[in-house]
Write a protein that holds these residues in place. Sequence first.
Motif, PDB file in Angstrom:
ATOM      1  N   TYR A  49       0.752  -1.230  -0.013  1.00 44.89           N
ATOM      2  CA  TYR A  49       0.056  -0.064   0.019  1.00 44.89           C
ATOM      3  C   TYR A  49       0.811   1.153   0.107  1.00 44.89           C
ATOM      4  O   TYR A  49       0.804   2.269  -0.746  1.00 44.89           O
ATOM      5  CB  TYR A  49      -0.757  -0.158   1.165  1.00 44.89           C
ATOM      6  CG  TYR A  49      -1.671   1.452   1.436  1.00 44.89           C
ATOM      7  CD1 TYR A  49      -2.752   1.797   0.606  1.00 44.89           C
ATOM      8  CD2 TYR A  49      -1.124   2.208   2.370  1.00 44.89           C
ATOM      9  CE1 TYR A  49      -3.279   3.095   0.883  1.00 44.89           C
ATOM     10  CE2 TYR A  49      -1.708   3.449   2.701  1.00 44.89           C
ATOM     11  CZ  TYR A  49      -2.778   3.704   1.638  1.00 44.89           C
ATOM     12  OH  TYR A  49      -3.456   4.821   1.981  1.00 44.89           O
ATOM     13  N   THR A  55      -4.298  -1.021  -3.511  1.00 44.89           N
ATOM     14  CA  THR A  55      -4.854  -0.117  -2.709  1.00 44.89           C
ATOM     15  C   THR A  55      -5.234  -0.489  -1.446  1.00 44.89           C
ATOM     16  O   THR A  55      -4.957  -1.530  -1.082  1.00 44.89           O
ATOM     17  CB  THR A  55      -6.338  -0.140  -3.303  1.00 44.89           C
ATOM     18  OG1 THR A  55      -6.928  -1.421  -3.278  1.00 44.89           O
ATOM     19  CG2 THR A  55      -6.494   0.158  -4.795  1.00 44.89           C
ATOM     20  N   GLU A  56      -5.667   0.418  -0.637  1.00 45.49           N
ATOM     21  CA  GLU A  56      -5.744   0.377   0.972  1.00 45.49           C
ATOM     22  C   GLU A  56      -6.959  -1.157   1.009  1.00 45.49           C
ATOM     23  O   GLU A  56      -6.602  -1.805   1.727  1.00 45.49           O
ATOM     24  CB  GLU A  56      -6.600   1.443   1.503  1.00 45.49           C
ATOM     25  CG  GLU A  56      -6.904   1.205   2.892  1.00 45.49           C
ATOM     26  CD  GLU A  56      -7.302   2.631   3.457  1.00 45.49           C
ATOM     27  OE1 GLU A  56      -7.850   2.516   4.738  1.00 45.49           O
ATOM     28  OE2 GLU A  56      -7.539   3.437   2.902  1.00 45.49           O
TER      29      GLU A  56
END
Length: 75
Positions: A49, A55-56
């Motif tokens: 991340y 992505t988160e």
Amino acid sequence: VPGDTKATTLSGIIADVAGSKYIYLMDEASPRAVENEISEIIYEESSAYFEGVKTEEEVAKIIQSRVQILLDERK
């Protein structure tokens, strides 16, 4: 223990072995051990991340999956 015949009987030996395995499993399943492994998983996966690779949400799903597998294996 002198005079203790428990360990010389089959049931006594089984009890001793079971007790040893219980202590081993409790040591391995201690909250501290699990917390350390979870921390390692978070550390390993969060770098993707912070490097902008994932992505988160992707990282959160991976962490959740790995932690669940870890917990399932310890049952």
